[in-house]
Design a protein around this motif. Structure first.
Motif, PDB file in Angstrom:
ATOM      1  N   LEU A 117     -16.890 -34.612 -18.189  1.00  0.00           N
ATOM      2  CA  LEU A 117     -15.944 -33.496 -18.240  1.00  0.00           C
ATOM      3  C   LEU A 117     -15.622 -33.127 -19.685  1.00  0.00           C
ATOM      4  O   LEU A 117     -15.456 -31.941 -20.015  1.00  0.00           O
ATOM      5  CB  LEU A 117     -14.669 -33.860 -17.477  1.00  0.00           C
ATOM      6  N   ALA A 118     -15.538 -34.125 -20.553  1.00  0.00           N
ATOM      7  CA  ALA A 118     -15.297 -33.839 -21.972  1.00  0.00           C
ATOM      8  C   ALA A 118     -16.457 -33.042 -22.565  1.00  0.00           C
ATOM      9  O   ALA A 118     -16.253 -32.123 -23.365  1.00  0.00           O
ATOM     10  CB  ALA A 118     -15.093 -35.148 -22.734  1.00  0.00           C
ATOM     11  N   ALA A 119     -17.691 -33.398 -22.168  1.00  0.00           N
ATOM     12  CA  ALA A 119     -18.860 -32.656 -22.652  1.00  0.00           C
ATOM     13  C   ALA A 119     -18.825 -31.206 -22.172  1.00  0.00           C
ATOM     14  O   ALA A 119     -19.138 -30.276 -22.929  1.00  0.00           O
ATOM     15  CB  ALA A 119     -20.139 -33.346 -22.181  1.00  0.00           C
ATOM     16  N   LEU A 120     -18.427 -31.001 -20.925  1.00  0.00           N
ATOM     17  CA  LEU A 120     -18.336 -29.637 -20.390  1.00  0.00           C
ATOM     18  C   LEU A 120     -17.240 -28.851 -21.104  1.00  0.00           C
ATOM     19  O   LEU A 120     -17.422 -27.664 -21.422  1.00  0.00           O
ATOM     20  CB  LEU A 120     -18.075 -29.678 -18.887  1.00  0.00           C
ATOM     21  N   ARG A 121     -16.099 -29.501 -21.358  1.00  0.00           N
ATOM     22  CA  ARG A 121     -15.018 -28.813 -22.074  1.00  0.00           C
ATOM     23  C   ARG A 121     -15.458 -28.422 -23.477  1.00  0.00           C
ATOM     24  O   ARG A 121     -15.121 -27.332 -23.963  1.00  0.00           O
ATOM     25  CB  ARG A 121     -13.776 -29.709 -22.131  1.00  0.00           C
ATOM     26  N   ALA A 122     -16.234 -29.287 -24.127  1.00  0.00           N
ATOM     27  CA  ALA A 122     -16.725 -28.971 -25.476  1.00  0.00           C
ATOM     28  C   ALA A 122     -17.676 -27.773 -25.437  1.00  0.00           C
ATOM     29  O   ALA A 122     -17.641 -26.914 -26.329  1.00  0.00           O
ATOM     30  CB  ALA A 122     -17.425 -30.191 -26.070  1.00  0.00           C
ATOM     31  N   MET A 123     -18.528 -27.721 -24.426  1.00  0.00           N
ATOM     32  CA  MET A 123     -19.426 -26.569 -24.289  1.00  0.00           C
ATOM     33  C   MET A 123     -18.628 -25.278 -24.110  1.00  0.00           C
ATOM     34  O   MET A 123     -18.927 -24.249 -24.737  1.00  0.00           O
ATOM     35  CB  MET A 123     -20.350 -26.756 -23.082  1.00  0.00           C
ATOM     36  N   LEU A 124     -17.622 -25.320 -23.241  1.00  0.00           N
ATOM     37  CA  LEU A 124     -16.826 -24.120 -22.988  1.00  0.00           C
ATOM     38  C   LEU A 124     -16.098 -23.672 -24.248  1.00  0.00           C
ATOM     39  O   LEU A 124     -15.981 -22.470 -24.515  1.00  0.00           O
ATOM     40  CB  LEU A 124     -15.820 -24.393 -21.865  1.00  0.00           C
ATOM     41  N   ALA A 125     -15.606 -24.636 -25.021  1.00  0.00           N
ATOM     42  CA  ALA A 125     -14.848 -24.296 -26.224  1.00  0.00           C
ATOM     43  C   ALA A 125     -15.739 -23.673 -27.293  1.00  0.00           C
ATOM     44  O   ALA A 125     -15.326 -22.746 -28.002  1.00  0.00           O
ATOM     45  CB  ALA A 125     -14.151 -25.540 -26.775  1.00  0.00           C
ATOM     46  N   SER A 126     -16.965 -24.182 -27.410  1.00  0.00           N
ATOM     47  CA  SER A 126     -17.866 -23.699 -28.467  1.00  0.00           C
ATOM     48  C   SER A 126     -18.823 -22.608 -27.992  1.00  0.00           C
ATOM     49  O   SER A 126     -19.525 -22.014 -28.804  1.00  0.00           O
ATOM     50  CB  SER A 126     -18.683 -24.873 -29.011  1.00  0.00           C
ATOM     51  N   GLU A 127     -18.853 -22.362 -26.686  1.00  0.00           N
ATOM     52  CA  GLU A 127     -19.794 -21.408 -26.077  1.00  0.00           C
ATOM     53  C   GLU A 127     -21.244 -21.806 -26.344  1.00  0.00           C
ATOM     54  O   GLU A 127     -22.141 -20.963 -26.344  1.00  0.00           O
ATOM     55  CB  GLU A 127     -19.547 -19.974 -26.557  1.00  0.00           C
ATOM     56  N   SER A 128     -21.477 -23.095 -26.553  1.00  0.00           N
ATOM     57  CA  SER A 128     -22.825 -23.584 -26.846  1.00  0.00           C
ATOM     58  C   SER A 128     -23.529 -24.004 -25.562  1.00  0.00           C
ATOM     59  O   SER A 128     -23.859 -25.173 -25.372  1.00  0.00           O
ATOM     60  CB  SER A 128     -22.767 -24.757 -27.828  1.00  0.00           C
ATOM     61  N   TYR A 129     -23.691 -23.065 -24.661  1.00  0.00           N
ATOM     62  CA  TYR A 129     -24.352 -23.363 -23.394  1.00  0.00           C
ATOM     63  C   TYR A 129     -25.012 -22.098 -22.864  1.00  0.00           C
ATOM     64  O   TYR A 129     -24.642 -20.978 -23.230  1.00  0.00           O
ATOM     65  CB  TYR A 129     -23.352 -23.906 -22.371  1.00  0.00           C
ATOM     66  N   ARG A 130     -26.000 -22.318 -22.006  1.00  0.00           N
ATOM     67  CA  ARG A 130     -26.724 -21.204 -21.396  1.00  0.00           C
ATOM     68  C   ARG A 130     -26.633 -21.298 -19.881  1.00  0.00           C
ATOM     69  O   ARG A 130     -26.798 -22.380 -19.319  1.00  0.00           O
ATOM     70  CB  ARG A 130     -28.200 -21.218 -21.816  1.00  0.00           C
ATOM     71  N   ILE A 131     -26.384 -20.176 -19.250  1.00  0.00           N
ATOM     72  CA  ILE A 131     -26.353 -20.082 -17.788  1.00  0.00           C
ATOM     73  C   ILE A 131     -27.575 -19.278 -17.367  1.00  0.00           C
ATOM     74  O   ILE A 131     -27.571 -18.044 -17.422  1.00  0.00           O
ATOM     75  CB  ILE A 131     -25.056 -19.419 -17.278  1.00  0.00           C
ATOM     76  N   GLU A 132     -28.639 -19.979 -17.004  1.00  0.00           N
ATOM     77  CA  GLU A 132     -29.850 -19.293 -16.572  1.00  0.00           C
ATOM     78  C   GLU A 132     -29.801 -18.927 -15.102  1.00  0.00           C
ATOM     79  O   GLU A 132     -30.316 -17.889 -14.685  1.00  0.00           O
ATOM     80  CB  GLU A 132     -31.079 -20.161 -16.859  1.00  0.00           C
ATOM     81  N   LEU A 133     -29.197 -19.791 -14.294  1.00  0.00           N
ATOM     82  CA  LEU A 133     -29.018 -19.557 -12.867  1.00  0.00           C
ATOM     83  C   LEU A 133     -27.530 -19.626 -12.559  1.00  0.00           C
ATOM     84  O   LEU A 133     -26.788 -20.357 -13.237  1.00  0.00           O
ATOM     85  CB  LEU A 133     -29.763 -20.610 -12.044  1.00  0.00           C
ATOM     86  N   PRO A 134     -27.040 -18.912 -11.574  1.00  0.00           N
ATOM     87  CA  PRO A 134     -25.603 -18.987 -11.259  1.00  0.00           C
ATOM     88  C   PRO A 134     -25.130 -20.408 -11.002  1.00  0.00           C
ATOM     89  O   PRO A 134     -23.997 -20.765 -11.356  1.00  0.00           O
ATOM     90  CB  PRO A 134     -25.491 -18.122  -9.996  1.00  0.00           C
TER      91      PRO A 134
END
Length: 758
Positions: A117-134
């Protein structure tokens, strides 16, 4: 149980793929064809054993409708889930020792731990993630809900996702995926364009030609010079079919043996390195004859027969007659010209150089400008790079990056996503929602029967979980309305001859909903899956069209109903209990009698005649959009040009010659659709403009050589412009003019060489 699609289409696609796999010259094409054939075999097997029900919005048994499926051409689901993919090495390292029956389940469960969950929160905060599929956004939504006091909603979402944790990727991919800012859009990312450029290959014929010019011609000239040095007297020449001049193998320079060895070594090296061209190896070529003689002659001519020497003499005469003597001015000029041609960079080399210029830009982003990249690159490659340009939609249309309404529909979600996401107060949630929306719009549509609807964004469990947090802001509604109006005008002005494709209609519907302007927008229905009835919104759209177009050229030409005074007679559709409009369907069937000289109820052609009437009665959304958005005055200014452009496209389309009957019928249908668009635009013009347009149309038809075939349509239009009406069978009272429709169950009067049936 509802209807299911016939396997005939799938069999046809399988046959086509197998043919391509067996006959294509290009290896990559054969490989793609084999993959397609494999998919169609899986589809047919699934249809046969009942595991696939093509035509349903849930074609895979015991599968939620929201799952993203692999969809083949025509909307046929293959049964594979796109989110069911193996773990990457980086993902596997996160959960090597965790609980779970599968690798994917271990990773999904790890994301529900404190560390995950901490890793997911970090992604959301930095926008360092890609959503290729819903599906990639499911667990980030869980993390956000838990982090913002919505634990109950998060737990409900986890419970709904729990059965799918062992199979589906439910977390994002690493790496930033910047969105275009403001109202800017792009057709492709820099990485996609770069990959496309680097995949460019020189065609085998071109590669062989360049290799011949660069390698084999210089070697051949050295070989000719080597043998010419053994000629006593004048060099051999052609006199008609005879050879005159001296004979080779009569004199041997001191360094000849050394030069021979050097040439043979260079030839051996070239033969290993350069394999594109084979012309020099042809046994009857001058090159091959002189090469064989060289191999047989080490120090003098004792190893050669008289016949061999004769062939050397003939080969020298041939090349001297064609290109001149070694080191002569004609031969030197020819080789210089050929060398300059060979020195020009190939398409593949230019593409690779352009790809290197793109290396300094983020792969997942776009280009702010073309100038730093384009430089002196050829225009066709700059056009390819422009696919990554972030710019207003209008600019991409002007640059021919967006070339159709279908392409327009692929980029519009980038704007719609931002407008809809602006309704969330939390910036992280707004960004996440925008990425979910964009990924959802990339899903391929399913083939649906029984009036079923495509899966809606709100059906995704993680979207449903955050939907209550979305506010309806007036400023966002105004922006959506403005974007909707601009997009409609752009589509009509850029592609006036084309009906709005379903993908664009769906996006316009999303904008209309956000703008608070619900509209009865209707989709194009394929004739081969038409179920014989329509939902109630078709009647609503037809009513609005009759009011909006009352008294216009369009209404008179197509005899639109002047009013819909009787109450609609909806009833539940037998499969889905959907509300239908029987009176609208009955009217379409009755009007279609004009195009049904033969009685073939239920055929694809008969369905087409009915569907064409439904499009006529609704203007296929044009009247609804223009009237609801108040675009009449803005459209009136450009209407004459749009009508003329659509009519010119109609003529050009019909003028294309083809011996294939199906292609000819398709051309007539497309021409009739463009004709209908033109009449809609002409309805915003005064009578003088309409008459001028008809005269120009008649001249175009004559110049295109279509006078005999298409004059009845021109005459019919002129008759209506002058206030006349068609008879019930779609003719002018004197019988010389006709109403132009695209579908018919008999022989179409507009096709060349076809006579009407009695």
């Amino acid at each position: 149980m509802g209807h299911t699609a016939s396997p005939g289409y799938a069999y046809g696609q399988l046959e086509r793929a197998v043919r391509t796999a067996a006959s294509a010259k290009d290896g990559a094409t054969r490989q793609r064809a084999r993959a397609k054939a494999s998919r169609w075999q899986e589809i047919l097997a699934g249809m046969a054993d009942g595991s696939l029900r093509i035509g349903s919005r849930v074609p895979v048994a015991e599968t939620p409708a929201w799952m993203t499926l692999e969809v083949a051409h025509g909307g046929f689901a293959t049964g594979r889930f796109l989110a069911e993919v193996p773990l990457s090495p980086a993902e596997a390292a996160l959960c090597a020792d965790g609980p779970g029956a599968t690798d994917r389940e271990r990773l999904n469960l790890w994301y529900l731990t404190d560390a995950g969950l901490a890793a997911l929160r970090a992604m959301l905060a930095s926008e360092s993630y890609r959503i290729e599929l819903p599906e990639d956004a499911a667990l980030p939504v869980v993390a956000w809900l838990l982090d913002h006091g919505h634990a109950e909603a998060a737990l409900d979402l986890i419970a709904e996702l729990r059965p799918h944790l062992p199979r589906l990727r439910l977390a994002p991919l690493p790496g930033a995926a910047p969105r275009p800012t403001g109202a800017l859009v792009r057709l492709s990312t820099v990485g996609e364009v770069r990959e496309s450029l680097r995949s460019a290959r020189t065609r085998p014929a071109i590669a062989a030609m360049l290799e011949t010019l660069k390698v084999w011609h210089p070697l051949f000239d050295r070989l000719v010079a080597l043998w010419c040095d053994t000629v006593e007297g004048e060099l051999p020449r052609l006199d008609g079919n005879d050879v005159t001049g001296g004979w080779p193998c009569r004199t041997w320079p001191r360094d000849w043996s050394q030069r021979r060895a050097e040439w043979l070594a260079d030839y051996a090296t070239a033969s290993v390195r350069y394999t594109a061209s084979k012309a020099h190896t042809h046994p009857k070529s001058n090159f091959a004859r002189l090469h064989r003689a060289l191999l047989a002659c080490e120090h003098d001519s004792t190893e050669l027969t008289g016949r061999d020497v004769g062939w050397i003499r003939r080969a020298l005469a041939n090349t001297i007659a064609k290109h001149g003597e070694p080191d002569s001015e004609p031969r030197a000029a020819l080789r210089a010209l050929q060398a300059s041609v060979a020195a020009q960079p190939t398409h593949a080399e230019l593409a690779a150089a352009l790809a290197e210029r793109l290396d300094r830009f983020p792969a997942d982003g776009g280009l702010p400008s073309l100038e730093p990249v384009a430089g002196d690159a050829p225009a066709h490659l700059v056009t390819k790079v422009a696919r990554a340009l972030e710019a207003p939609i209008e600019e991409l249309v002007a640059r021919d990056v967006i070339t159709s309404a279908d392409v327009l529909a692929t980029v519009l979600p980038q704007i719609t996503a931002q407008l809809l996401a602006a309704n969330f107060d939390n910036e992280q949630l707004s960004t996440l929602y925008a990425k979910i929306y964009a990924a959802f719009r990339r899903r391929r549509s399913l083939l649906l029967l029984d009036l079923e609807d495509q899966v809606r964004l709100e059906e995704l469990p993680w979207v449903r979980a955050i939907d209550p947090l979305r506010a309806r802001r007036p400023d966002t509604a105004r922006a959506a309305r403005q974007t909707l109006a601009q997009t409609v005008l752009l589509a009509l002005s850029a592609f006036p001859q084309a009906i709005l494709p379903n993908t664009l209609v769906r996006e316009l519907g999303a904008l209309a909903k956000q703008a608070g302007l619900p509209m009865p927008l209707v989709e194009e229905v394929a004739a081969d899956i038409f179920m014989g009835t329509f939902t109630a919104k078709w009647r609503t759209a037809a009513e609005l069209t009759s009011r909006a177009m009352a008294g216009t050229l369009y209404a008179r030409y197509y005899d639109l109903p002047q009013s819909w005074t009787s109450a609609p007679r909806p009833r539940p559709f037998r499969v889905l209990a959907k509300r239908t409009a029987d009176d609208f369907a009955d009217l379409c069937v009755a009007r279609a009698a004009e195009a049904r000289p033969t009685r073939t109820p239920g055929s694809v052609a008969a369905n087409g005649t009915v569907l064409e009437q439904s499009q006529i009665l609704t203007t296929q959304n044009l009247a609804v959009l223009v009237d609801t958005l108040g675009l009449r005055d803005r459209l009136r200014a450009s209407a004459p040009e749009l009508a003329a452009e659509s009519l010119a496209w109609t003529v050009d389309r019909l003028a294309i010659r083809t011996d294939h009957r199906h292609a000819a019928l398709q051309a007539v249908k497309n021409a009739a659709y463009a004709w209908r668009q033109a009449l809609f635009f002409l309805s915003f013009c005064n009578t003088d403009t309409q008459r001028t347009t008809v005269r120009q149309l008649a001249a175009q038809v004559a110049r295109a050589g279509l006078a005999e075939r298409f004059t009845p349509a021109v005459t019919g239009l002129a008759h209506v412009v002058d206030g006349g009406r068609f008879t019930p069978d779609g003719r002018t009272p004197d019988g010389t003019g006709r109403r132009f429709l695209g579908w018919t169950t008999g022989r179409h009067w507009c096709l060349p060489g076809e006579e009407e049936e009695a």
